[in-house]
Design an enzyme around this catalytic site. Structure first.
Site, PDB file in Angstrom:
ATOM      1  N   ALA A  73      -1.969  -2.111   8.008  1.00 26.39           N
ATOM      2  CA  ALA A  73      -1.010  -1.480   8.917  1.00 26.39           C
ATOM      3  C   ALA A  73      -1.284  -1.867  10.367  1.00 26.39           C
ATOM      4  O   ALA A  73      -0.359  -2.214  11.114  1.00 26.39           O
ATOM      5  CB  ALA A  73      -1.049   0.035   8.750  1.00 26.39           C
ATOM      6  N   ARG A  96       5.188 -10.708  18.258  1.00 26.28           N
ATOM      7  CA  ARG A  96       6.409 -11.516  18.094  1.00 26.28           C
ATOM      8  C   ARG A  96       7.493 -11.115  19.094  1.00 26.28           C
ATOM      9  O   ARG A  96       8.306 -11.940  19.505  1.00 26.28           O
ATOM     10  CB  ARG A  96       6.943 -11.369  16.672  1.00 26.28           C
ATOM     11  CG  ARG A  96       6.068 -11.968  15.585  1.00 26.28           C
ATOM     12  CD  ARG A  96       6.743 -11.891  14.226  1.00 26.28           C
ATOM     13  NE  ARG A  96       5.830 -12.297  13.161  1.00 26.28           N
ATOM     14  CZ  ARG A  96       5.169 -11.460  12.367  1.00 26.28           C
ATOM     15  NH1 ARG A  96       5.355 -10.148  12.507  1.00 26.28           N
ATOM     16  NH2 ARG A  96       4.348 -11.906  11.448  1.00 26.28           N
ATOM     17  N   GLU A 140     -11.788  -2.800  15.015  1.00 28.89           N
ATOM     18  CA  GLU A 140     -12.093  -2.714  13.584  1.00 28.89           C
ATOM     19  C   GLU A 140     -13.606  -2.564  13.423  1.00 28.89           C
ATOM     20  O   GLU A 140     -14.371  -3.382  13.936  1.00 28.89           O
ATOM     21  CB  GLU A 140     -11.609  -3.965  12.855  1.00 28.89           C
ATOM     22  CG  GLU A 140     -12.116  -4.125  11.433  1.00 28.89           C
ATOM     23  CD  GLU A 140     -11.816  -2.935  10.552  1.00 28.89           C
ATOM     24  OE1 GLU A 140     -12.723  -2.524   9.796  1.00 28.89           O
ATOM     25  OE2 GLU A 140     -10.687  -2.406  10.620  1.00 28.89           O
ATOM     26  N   CYS A 172      -6.709  -4.190  -2.526  1.00 24.25           N
ATOM     27  CA  CYS A 172      -6.281  -4.095  -3.927  1.00 24.25           C
ATOM     28  C   CYS A 172      -6.903  -5.184  -4.785  1.00 24.25           C
ATOM     29  O   CYS A 172      -6.983  -5.050  -6.014  1.00 24.25           O
ATOM     30  CB  CYS A 172      -4.756  -4.184  -4.019  1.00 24.25           C
ATOM     31  SG  CYS A 172      -3.884  -2.894  -3.103  1.00 24.25           S
ATOM     32  N   ARG A 200      -3.425 -15.691  18.631  1.00 23.12           N
ATOM     33  CA  ARG A 200      -2.069 -15.205  18.954  1.00 23.12           C
ATOM     34  C   ARG A 200      -2.115 -14.185  20.086  1.00 23.12           C
ATOM     35  O   ARG A 200      -1.205 -13.369  20.223  1.00 23.12           O
ATOM     36  CB  ARG A 200      -1.441 -14.595  17.713  1.00 23.12           C
ATOM     37  CG  ARG A 200      -1.389 -15.556  16.525  1.00 23.12           C
ATOM     38  CD  ARG A 200      -0.656 -14.942  15.366  1.00 23.12           C
ATOM     39  NE  ARG A 200       0.763 -14.769  15.667  1.00 23.12           N
ATOM     40  CZ  ARG A 200       1.567 -13.941  15.014  1.00 23.12           C
ATOM     41  NH1 ARG A 200       1.090 -13.196  14.035  1.00 23.12           N
ATOM     42  NH2 ARG A 200       2.830 -13.849  15.347  1.00 23.12           N
ATOM     43  N   VAL A 248     -14.064   3.208  16.964  1.00 18.92           N
ATOM     44  CA  VAL A 248     -13.497   4.176  17.895  1.00 18.92           C
ATOM     45  C   VAL A 248     -14.063   5.547  17.540  1.00 18.92           C
ATOM     46  O   VAL A 248     -13.946   6.000  16.394  1.00 18.92           O
ATOM     47  CB  VAL A 248     -11.966   4.181  17.829  1.00 18.92           C
ATOM     48  CG1 VAL A 248     -11.397   5.295  18.718  1.00 18.92           C
ATOM     49  CG2 VAL A 248     -11.414   2.830  18.272  1.00 18.92           C
ATOM     50  N   ASN A 292       1.747  -2.269   4.895  1.00 19.83           N
ATOM     51  CA  ASN A 292       2.339  -3.432   5.560  1.00 19.83           C
ATOM     52  C   ASN A 292       3.723  -3.115   6.117  1.00 19.83           C
ATOM     53  O   ASN A 292       4.081  -3.563   7.213  1.00 19.83           O
ATOM     54  CB  ASN A 292       2.401  -4.605   4.582  1.00 19.83           C
ATOM     55  CG  ASN A 292       1.077  -5.336   4.466  1.00 19.83           C
ATOM     56  OD1 ASN A 292       0.709  -6.120   5.334  1.00 19.83           O
ATOM     57  ND2 ASN A 292       0.334  -5.055   3.399  1.00 19.83           N
ATOM     58  N   TYR A 307      18.813 -10.110 -20.442  1.00 21.27           N
ATOM     59  CA  TYR A 307      18.415 -10.064 -21.855  1.00 21.27           C
ATOM     60  C   TYR A 307      18.282 -11.459 -22.428  1.00 21.27           C
ATOM     61  O   TYR A 307      19.149 -12.318 -22.238  1.00 21.27           O
ATOM     62  CB  TYR A 307      19.435  -9.290 -22.699  1.00 21.27           C
ATOM     63  CG  TYR A 307      19.302  -9.616 -24.180  1.00 21.27           C
ATOM     64  CD1 TYR A 307      18.180  -9.218 -24.902  1.00 21.27           C
ATOM     65  CD2 TYR A 307      20.268 -10.398 -24.829  1.00 21.27           C
ATOM     66  CE1 TYR A 307      18.030  -9.561 -26.231  1.00 21.27           C
ATOM     67  CE2 TYR A 307      20.130 -10.741 -26.168  1.00 21.27           C
ATOM     68  CZ  TYR A 307      19.001 -10.323 -26.869  1.00 21.27           C
ATOM     69  OH  TYR A 307      18.844 -10.671 -28.180  1.00 21.27           O
ATOM     70  N   ARG A 309      19.050   6.492 -22.240  1.00 18.02           N
ATOM     71  CA  ARG A 309      19.990   7.046 -23.230  1.00 18.02           C
ATOM     72  C   ARG A 309      19.465   8.353 -23.808  1.00 18.02           C
ATOM     73  O   ARG A 309      20.200   9.344 -23.942  1.00 18.02           O
ATOM     74  CB  ARG A 309      20.223   6.030 -24.350  1.00 18.02           C
ATOM     75  CG  ARG A 309      21.006   4.798 -23.939  1.00 18.02           C
ATOM     76  CD  ARG A 309      21.084   3.790 -25.067  1.00 18.02           C
ATOM     77  NE  ARG A 309      21.839   4.309 -26.220  1.00 18.02           N
ATOM     78  CZ  ARG A 309      21.968   3.656 -27.368  1.00 18.02           C
ATOM     79  NH1 ARG A 309      21.365   2.483 -27.534  1.00 18.02           N
ATOM     80  NH2 ARG A 309      22.673   4.164 -28.343  1.00 18.02           N
TER      81      ARG A 309
END
Length: 460
Positions: free
Chosen positions: A14, A24, A37, A47, A74, A84, A312, A433, A449
């Protein structure tokens, strides 16, 4: 022109998705981005850790989507191994401590703040729970520590505490490593993310795979040897030898900083946000990922769901808004899929207990079908359970347990839930199918059904 300051707490999915999206939209002259971090890795797939531990994928580099150097290239000031420790919202600043530089502390000011602090593995306060050889698995650092233990161990006995997603995936990983695995679960069946009748199918399959699965038992502690390392896990009535112990009891939102700063938290302890992922009551603070509660489109309540897919998307929304644009995250239906060995396990929407807690009256329908046309080689059985609202027939939830071809069928139900479809409407879905892929009536449609008939028979 004044340069705005965006500070991000947390450098995984995130947080760094937000940083990248904001960059961007705004140049470094317009928006200075600083991210903190505390770990050794950034922008990685948590994951994938069980599959790295199990030797099915390489790691940790293969699990990293973007390195710290790539983010810095970047114009994102990403500071690794920096924790933190305090949020000062009145003065618009955060206190940080450098973990590899003698603990030096500094303050960094912000105009906009993003909290992406993730989640922490649940670790009950039990004797021996912090002994060497006992591992939570949440970060790449955790995965590396577990691998170090496995490589140093002369024994081949593992105990996994908890049979949720992490627990069953780690049981599979340890099986691949040649360990004799015992899974201990306090509830009546594994996978409490399923209803008990569907969890029983998982239980039977795990035992058939050679994974000893003991349910309805409470862990009371971890015994240690002369070297102070874990040697066994104890329950109320038994002792299970262990050369390694893995905690798979789920996670809780990591919101200690937010709580101390007085930010609003939900029932699970996750941060509460609006549709723009802005923390409620705050104009310039956003939050996303495993530290937040999200809106459940089916129940109409908030809930905590720790998944990288959500994190994300949260980051994209937050980055757009922090970068001066506008985006929203409408909510989730609670879709998840996992596997243990060749058994695929999937669910979306509400379980029975969730529907009851939301005050919904419902019917259920469970069917056993095959993944392919019954005459086609490789057809395997699968079970599909469906919940529908009694009066309206609105789809409320689907659970699937089966072999190859079972798990991803849950996506059909996830779309139907998002669209607010009834089970009767689902029966007319034009699904693909061919005998290698599905019977003429796909198992999800067979369940729809049967659920339609149950709604009609309920008569209200």
């Amino acid at each position: 022109m004044t340069t705005e300051r965006l500070v991000i707490v947390g450098g995984d999915a995130a947080g760094m998705a937000a940083a990248s999206q904001a960059r961007r939209l705004r140049t470094s002259d317009e928006l200075a981005i600083t991210a903190f971090e505390r770990g050794h890795f950034t922008s990685y797939s948590a994951c994938g850790i069980p599959y790295w531990v199990g030797g099915e994928v390489d790691g940790p580099e293969a699990l990293i989507a973007r390195t710290a150097a790539e983010h810095r290239a970047r114009d994102i000031d990403l500071r690794m191994r920096t924790e933190v420790t305090e949020l000062d919202l009145d003065r618009g600043r955060v206190r940080t401590r450098e973990l590899d530089d003698g603990g030096r502390e500094t303050w960094t000011g912000f105009d906009k703040l993003v909290l992406a602090t993730g989640a922490r593995p649940r670790r009950p306060r039990l004797p021996g729970i912090d002994a060497p050889g006992v591992h939570g698995v949440q970060t790449l650092d955790d995965g590396q520590a577990l691998l170090d233990t496995l490589e140093a161990s002369a024994g081949r006995r593992a105990v996994v505490v908890g049979a949720g997603y992490i627990g069953v995936e780690m049981a599979e990983a340890l099986t691949h490593r040649g360990y004799d695995v015992t899974v201990l679960e306090r509830t009546a069946q594994p996978m409490s993310t399923l209803d008990p009748d569907m969890g029983a199918l998982v239980h039977d399959a795990m035992c058939a795979m050679g994974i000893e699965t003991v349910c309805g038992t409470t862990v009371t502690g971890v015994l240690t040897g002369a070297d102070r390392r874990a040697r066994a896990v104890t329950t109320e009535d038994a002792e299970y030898p262990a050369d390694v112990v893995v905690l798979g009891m789920g996670v809780s939102p990591e919101t200690a900083l937010a709580r101390a700063a007085g930010l609003p938290l939900g029932e699970s302890g996750g941060l509460l946000t609006d549709l723009a992922m802005r923390v409620r009551g705050q104009d310039h603070i956003w939050a996303g990922g495993d530290c937040v509660e999200v809106w459940d489109l089916v129940s109409g309540r908030t809930r905590h769901i720790a998944l990288g897919t959500h994190a994300n998307k949260h980051g994209q929304v937050i980055g757009t808004n922090a970068g001066g644009g506008y985006a929203t995250f409408p909510g989730v239906v609670g879709t998840a899929v996992s596997k243990v060995c060749d058994l695929e396990i999937a669910r979306t929407g509400l379980l029975e207990r969730h529907a009851e807690a939301a005050g919904l009256r419902f019917v259920t329908a469970t069917v056993e079908a095959t993944s392919r046309a019954g005459y086609y080689p490789g057809a395997r059985p699968m079970h599909v359970k469906m919940l529908a609202e009694r009066r309206t027939g609105r789809l409320l939830g689907v659970q699937i347990v089966g072999r190859e071809g079972a798990g991803k069928r849950v996506d059909v139900a996830a779309v139907a839930l998002t669209a607010g479809m009834t089970v009767e409407q689902m029966t007319a879905l034009d699904l693909g199918y061919a005998p290698p892929f599905s019977p003429v009536w796909d198992p999800v449609l067979v369940a729809a059904r049967k659920a339609t008939r149950a709604v009609r028979e309920a008569g209200d």
